[in-house]
Design a protein around this motif. Sequence first.
Motif, mmCIF file in Angstrom:
data_model
loop_
_atom_site.group_PDB
_atom_site.id
_atom_site.type_symbol
_atom_site.label_atom_id
_atom_site.label_comp_id
_atom_site.label_asym_id
_atom_site.label_seq_id
_atom_site.Cartn_x
_atom_site.Cartn_y
_atom_site.Cartn_z
ATOM 1 N N CYS A 187 0.840 -1.211 0.000
ATOM 2 C CA CYS A 187 0.000 0.000 0.000
ATOM 3 C C CYS A 187 0.871 1.256 0.000
ATOM 4 O O CYS A 187 0.582 2.227 -0.709
ATOM 5 N N HIS A 188 1.962 1.232 0.770
ATOM 6 C CA HIS A 188 2.850 2.392 0.822
ATOM 7 C C HIS A 188 3.543 2.609 -0.518
ATOM 8 O O HIS A 188 3.601 3.736 -1.034
ATOM 9 N N THR A 189 4.038 1.533 -1.112
ATOM 10 C CA THR A 189 4.736 1.643 -2.403
ATOM 11 C C THR A 189 3.786 2.153 -3.487
ATOM 12 O O THR A 189 4.169 2.951 -4.347
ATOM 13 N N PRO A 247 10.764 8.011 10.468
ATOM 14 C CA PRO A 247 10.483 8.816 9.271
ATOM 15 C C PRO A 247 10.231 7.951 8.039
ATOM 16 O O PRO A 247 10.868 6.915 7.861
ATOM 17 N N CYS A 248 9.273 8.388 7.199
ATOM 18 C CA CYS A 248 9.019 7.706 5.925
ATOM 19 C C CYS A 248 10.256 7.849 5.047
ATOM 20 O O CYS A 248 10.752 8.964 4.868
ATOM 21 N N PRO A 249 10.767 6.757 4.487
ATOM 22 C CA PRO A 249 11.972 6.854 3.654
ATOM 23 C C PRO A 249 11.740 7.605 2.347
ATOM 24 O O PRO A 249 12.689 8.020 1.700
ATOM 25 N N VAL A 250 10.478 7.808 1.976
ATOM 26 C CA VAL A 250 10.174 8.526 0.730
ATOM 27 C C VAL A 250 10.060 10.024 0.977
ATOM 28 O O VAL A 250 10.637 10.830 0.255
ATOM 29 N N CYS A 251 9.300 10.442 2.010
ATOM 30 C CA CYS A 251 8.979 11.856 2.181
ATOM 31 C C CYS A 251 9.396 12.421 3.539
ATOM 32 O O CYS A 251 9.351 13.633 3.738
ATOM 33 N N GLY A 252 9.763 11.571 4.492
ATOM 34 C CA GLY A 252 10.218 12.061 5.793
ATOM 35 C C GLY A 252 9.130 12.262 6.824
ATOM 36 O O GLY A 252 9.423 12.508 7.999
ATOM 37 N N TYR A 267 1.210 3.229 7.935
ATOM 38 C CA TYR A 267 1.080 3.996 6.697
ATOM 39 C C TYR A 267 1.745 5.346 6.872
ATOM 40 O O TYR A 267 2.029 5.776 7.989
ATOM 41 N N CYS A 268 1.978 6.016 5.739
ATOM 42 C CA CYS A 268 2.483 7.388 5.730
ATOM 43 C C CYS A 268 1.370 8.287 5.218
ATOM 44 O O CYS A 268 0.882 8.099 4.102
ATOM 45 N N ALA A 269 0.960 9.231 6.037
ATOM 46 C CA ALA A 269 -0.170 10.096 5.663
ATOM 47 C C ALA A 269 0.158 10.923 4.417
ATOM 48 O O ALA A 269 -0.679 11.074 3.529
ATOM 49 N N THR A 270 1.374 11.451 4.336
ATOM 50 C CA THR A 270 1.735 12.285 3.182
ATOM 51 C C THR A 270 1.722 11.466 1.893
ATOM 52 O O THR A 270 1.198 11.892 0.865
ATOM 53 N N CYS A 271 2.287 10.254 1.936
ATOM 54 C CA CYS A 271 2.375 9.415 0.731
ATOM 55 C C CYS A 271 1.041 8.779 0.352
ATOM 56 O O CYS A 271 0.783 8.533 -0.823
ATOM 57 N N GLN A 272 0.189 8.476 1.357
ATOM 58 C CA GLN A 272 -0.929 7.579 1.070
ATOM 59 C C GLN A 272 -2.332 8.133 1.294
ATOM 60 O O GLN A 272 -3.287 7.599 0.730
HETATM 61 ZN ZN LIG Z 1 5.872 9.218 2.966
#
Ligand SMILES: [Zn+2]
Length: 288
Positions: A187-189, A247-252, A267-272
């Motif tokens: 889901c994150h990817t 921290p999310c490795p994609v967006c922090g 989950y990451c709120a910014t990414c997902q």
């Molecule tokens: Zn993220």
Amino acid sequence: MPEMPEIQAHAERLTTEFGGRVLAKFTPFNFTALKTALPPPDSAYGESLRGVGRRGKYLLLDFGETTFVVHLMQGGRLLVDAKQSVKPRGGQARFTFEASERDDGSLNTDALLLTEQGSERRAGVWCVTSATMATSAPLDKLGPEAATITPAELAALFEANSMRVHGFLRDQRMVAGVGRRLANEVCHTAKISPFANTRKLGAPGAQKIVDALQQCIAEGLEYERTRGDMSASKDRPSAVHAQTGEPCPVCGDTIRAVSYSGYTVNYCATCQTDGKILADNTTSKFLK
Ligand SMILES: [Zn+2]
């Protein structure tokens, strides 16, 4: 729980280590270990192990006409058993092979031992007829393989089964081989909310999920194949799974969690979720 990459790499290791060995005996250590009555395990005695395959999260020990289907569940392991003690700790079942000669001339008497930690006793072995195993328990209810399902197949399943995508991915009748960790990672990817509705995701969502499945499974396999044994859940490199507060490795952004009795959705709120924080409560109305 081991998922498709862990089971696949383990099947490959077992094929290397035990392929060609002739089965002498199958010994269940308690009445729940063997889940089937027919065919009897002794129908495979004297047969060589053609190889160890995999379907979903099941290991398939191929002895020609007979296959032993092994499910490790949460704490099960199928281990090289050199000692062969009478009462092995956590022992569920043992495959004993006829002694064979190694390349260096030494005698190989190693057995394979199914163990299970804890008291749940859910790991088990099904002895099945190879020709009909795809249509008999426990493999008959499995959905398409997670690594090879096509976007069109997934889109059709999304349309027919309206549910949260995280739950869909963990349901072995929908897609076989995905568990809690991969569901979080996929889901994150895919940059899709774990609570997104499958029917609303449609064909574009199915394409993203298929791409993410292939990427996450390839990464998991690459890591697992570097190992000499099956990894524990905490060892597996994960972007969001079990990374609450990191921290999310994609967006922090900070990785968040929604906890259930048996598992945690990360989950990451910014990414997902377009920044939306999902309530940590299964009955909340704000989970979309
Ligand atoms: Zn993220």
